[in-house]
Scaffold this motif. Structure first.
Motif, short mmCIF file in Angstrom:
data_model
loop_
_atom_site.label_atom_id
_atom_site.label_comp_id
_atom_site.label_asym_id
_atom_site.label_seq_id
_atom_site.Cartn_x
_atom_site.Cartn_y
_atom_site.Cartn_z
N ILE A 109 0.85 -1.19 0.00
CA ILE A 109 0.00 0.00 0.00
C ILE A 109 0.89 1.25 0.00
N PRO A 110 0.31 2.40 -0.33
CA PRO A 110 1.08 3.64 -0.15
C PRO A 110 1.42 3.89 1.31
N GLU A 111 2.24 4.88 1.54
CA GLU A 111 2.67 5.26 2.89
C GLU A 111 1.50 5.28 3.88
N GLU A 112 1.67 4.62 5.03
CA GLU A 112 0.59 4.47 6.00
C GLU A 112 0.08 5.81 6.52
N LEU A 408 -11.44 13.30 13.91
CA LEU A 408 -12.25 12.12 13.62
C LEU A 408 -11.52 11.20 12.65
N HIS A 409 -10.91 11.80 11.62
CA HIS A 409 -10.16 10.97 10.67
C HIS A 409 -9.03 10.24 11.39
N ALA A 410 -8.31 10.95 12.24
CA ALA A 410 -7.21 10.31 12.98
C ALA A 410 -7.74 9.21 13.90
N ARG A 411 -8.91 9.45 14.48
CA ARG A 411 -9.52 8.45 15.36
C ARG A 411 -9.83 7.17 14.59
N PHE A 412 -10.27 7.29 13.35
CA PHE A 412 -10.58 6.13 12.52
C PHE A 412 -9.36 5.64 11.73
N GLY A 413 -8.21 6.28 11.94
CA GLY A 413 -7.04 5.99 11.11
C GLY A 413 -6.63 4.54 11.10
N SER A 414 -6.61 3.88 12.26
CA SER A 414 -6.17 2.49 12.29
C SER A 414 -7.16 1.60 11.54
N GLU A 415 -8.46 1.91 11.63
CA GLU A 415 -9.45 1.13 10.90
C GLU A 415 -9.30 1.33 9.39
N ILE A 416 -9.08 2.57 8.98
CA ILE A 416 -8.88 2.85 7.56
C ILE A 416 -7.63 2.14 7.06
N LEU A 417 -6.57 2.15 7.86
CA LEU A 417 -5.33 1.49 7.47
C LEU A 417 -5.55 -0.01 7.28
N GLU A 418 -6.33 -0.63 8.16
CA GLU A 418 -6.61 -2.06 8.01
C GLU A 418 -7.40 -2.33 6.72
N LEU A 419 -8.32 -1.42 6.38
CA LEU A 419 -9.05 -1.57 5.12
C LEU A 419 -8.11 -1.43 3.92
N ALA A 420 -7.14 -0.53 4.02
CA ALA A 420 -6.17 -0.38 2.94
C ALA A 420 -5.34 -1.66 2.78
N LYS A 421 -4.92 -2.21 3.89
CA LYS A 421 -4.15 -3.46 3.82
C LYS A 421 -4.98 -4.59 3.23
N ALA A 422 -6.26 -4.63 3.60
CA ALA A 422 -7.15 -5.65 3.04
C ALA A 422 -7.32 -5.45 1.54
#
Length: 507
Positions: A109-112, A408-422
């Protein structure tokens, strides 16, 4: 070579997506007349030779084609081969087959940090006058106002003439120290670059004899008009040109600690079909693709114009939007973002908050409500990007709402990152159309709400003055950001005060 022609009869209640990201507001196709030629203009954004249907059908070609939705038929014409398939039942089924078959995902993926924190592009704030002092001031102001550090992008004119990718010594007297300070504050640093070379520069005089600049049909170095004047263009089908640009970028990383690059331009209209490129017969779209491939060497990257390369680890931003509610403004963010995902571009970013089209953006015509709704709409995209400094253009109340969106974006950041990895494994979009997740529930025409992954329904406000809006809830139980619980299917009118971005988690 003669073109192929494919004609498909439209099925009852069949909806289609694909072609150009910039046509998101016209999607889904099928209920009205629509036509476009992917070989002539890509609308300033990503495009892919793919059409997919809510009834599980698809059309694909390796080359650009023209397509037209007529009263009862879809007609596709192109050099071919035109590949058509059916039997995949749903939009998700058709997309999944096309992704696996024609643009399988790359397992990276691009830079986390692009996903986990807001981005800060200095374009609107500094335009063509970035300086070391102004960059550091902006970064310091981000932190002083309680916003999370993230990627900071130094846009156009940090450099000497176009193609001379060294810092302008007057505006950036000590870029190495600047980058060190930005890193210490928690930022990663991107620089804007393009494939153009100023023809009155020493760099041009050195490069022209090497043959790495594009030649026109007469065999002379091509000089092309673009938004900043007239320039020569790198021929990125030439391995020596690719090697040269990598050497320039790697020197910036080595000498100053630069983390990545925003790769602008590369649009097909800056090339001609009869240009004499290193690879004979390269199409205008092919040159766009060749420029986009440069970014694959840099995890911290961004593109706006891109042909194909779906499934690749490239961050794809929506084209510059206007500071307006309707047209190429806020109302286009969700439709265009959904189009990106259905074309295979998972790692997507809306345009700069408030709009990146600087000619439509000025303090004297600033709409603070629009700015806030832009920030909220962007907050639960895979990425979000500020540019105009909200602390400069907004009062305390409106600024607070933008800071809340950033957090809010930062709060959801880890969830978004997991979706990117998926997505790097499955190829699935991160930002998803309602009909992608919930086939058969009448969601095909919904353009003002989306799914983040498979469980989070997001319903931003994109209408001026709205303090209530309709939300379509699929079957299931949905827990809202406001503490409410909705049992679907339901179509409800909800309250949306200016400080609220509505979202609902499927239970």
């Amino acid at each position: 070579m003669a073109n192929e022609e494919l004609v498909l009869e439209l099925l009852p209640d069949e909806y289609w997506w694909g072609g150009r990201t910039a046509d998101g507001r016209s999607m889904p196709y099928g209920s009205s007349l629509f036509s476009v030629d992917l070989a002539t203009y890509l609308g300033g954004n990503q495009a892919c030779p793919l059409l997919i249907s809510s009834k599980g059908r698809y059309v694909w070609s390796g080359e650009p084609f023209a397509f037209a939705f007529e009263r009862s038929h879809l007609k596709v014409i192109g050099p071919g081969p035109l590949i058509q398939g059916e039997g995949y039942e749903t939009l998700r089924g058709a997309y999944g087959y096309a992704s696996r078959t024609f643009f399988p995902p790359v397992p990276s993926i691009p830079e986390e940090l692009l996903f986990t924190a807001p981005q800060y592009n200095l374009w609107i704030e500094l335009l063509y006058e970035p300086t070391q002092e102004k960059v550091l001031q902006y970064a310091g102001d981000v932190l002083a106002h309680g916003m999370p550090p993230g990627v900071i992008m130094i846009d156009d004119n940090w450099h000497e003439p176009y193609g001379t990718w060294t810092f302008h010594s007057g505006r950036f007297p000590d870029p190495g120290r600047m980058v060190q300070e930005l890193h210490a504050m928690g930022f990663k640093v991107m620089l804007w670059v393009c494939p153009f070379v100023s023809p009155d520069s020493l760099t041009f005089r050195r490069l022209e004899p090497t043959g790495i600049l594009l030649k026109d049909r007469s065999g002379r170095t091509a000089i092309r008009k673009w938004w900043n004047g007239c320039s020569a263009v790198l021929d990125c089908t030439n391995p020596q040109a690719v090697r040269w640009i990598h050497e320039q970028l790697e020197a910036l990383q080595r000498d100053y600690g630069i983390d990545g690059f925003k790769f602008d331009a590369g649009d097909p209209e800056f090339y001609e079909p009869d240009d004499l490129s290193y690879v004979p017969g390269t199409t205008r779209n092919g040159h766009c693709e060749a420029w986009a491939r440069i970014g694959l060497s840099y995890p911290l990257n961004e593109y706006r114009a891109c042909w194909k390369l779906a499934g690749q680890p490239l961050a794809q931003r929506l084209k510059d939007k206007n500071h307006e509610w309707e047209g190429n403004g806020l109302d286009s963010l969700i439709p265009d973002g959904l189009a990106q995902g259905l074309l295979g571009y998972a790692y997507t970013c809306p345009d700069m908050i408030g709009g990146g089209q600087y000619e439509s953006f000025s303090v004297d015509r600033l709409d603070p409500e629009l700015f806030v709704r832009y920030a909220q709409c962007s907050a639960l995209f895979p990425m979000m990007q500020f540019s105009a400094a909200p602390w400069r253009v907004l009062d305390e109340e409106y600024l607070r709402y933008c800071i809340e969106a950033a957090r809010l974006h930062a709060r959801f950041g880890s969830e978004i990152l997991e979706l990117a990895k998926a997505a790097s494994v499955t190829g699935e979009p991160i930002l998803r159309h309602m009909a992608y997740e919930f086939p058969g529930e009448g969601m095909e025409a919904v353009q003002d709400q989306f799914m983040l992954g498979s469980t989070l329904l997001v319903a931003p406000v994109v209408t001026r003055g709205a303090r209530a809006r309709q939300v379509m809830f699929p079957a299931g139980t949905w827990a809202g950001d406001d503490g409410s619980v909705v049992v679907g299917p339901a179509n409800l009118l909800i309250d949306v005060p200016l400080g609220r971005l509505p979202w609902y988690r499927k239970q």
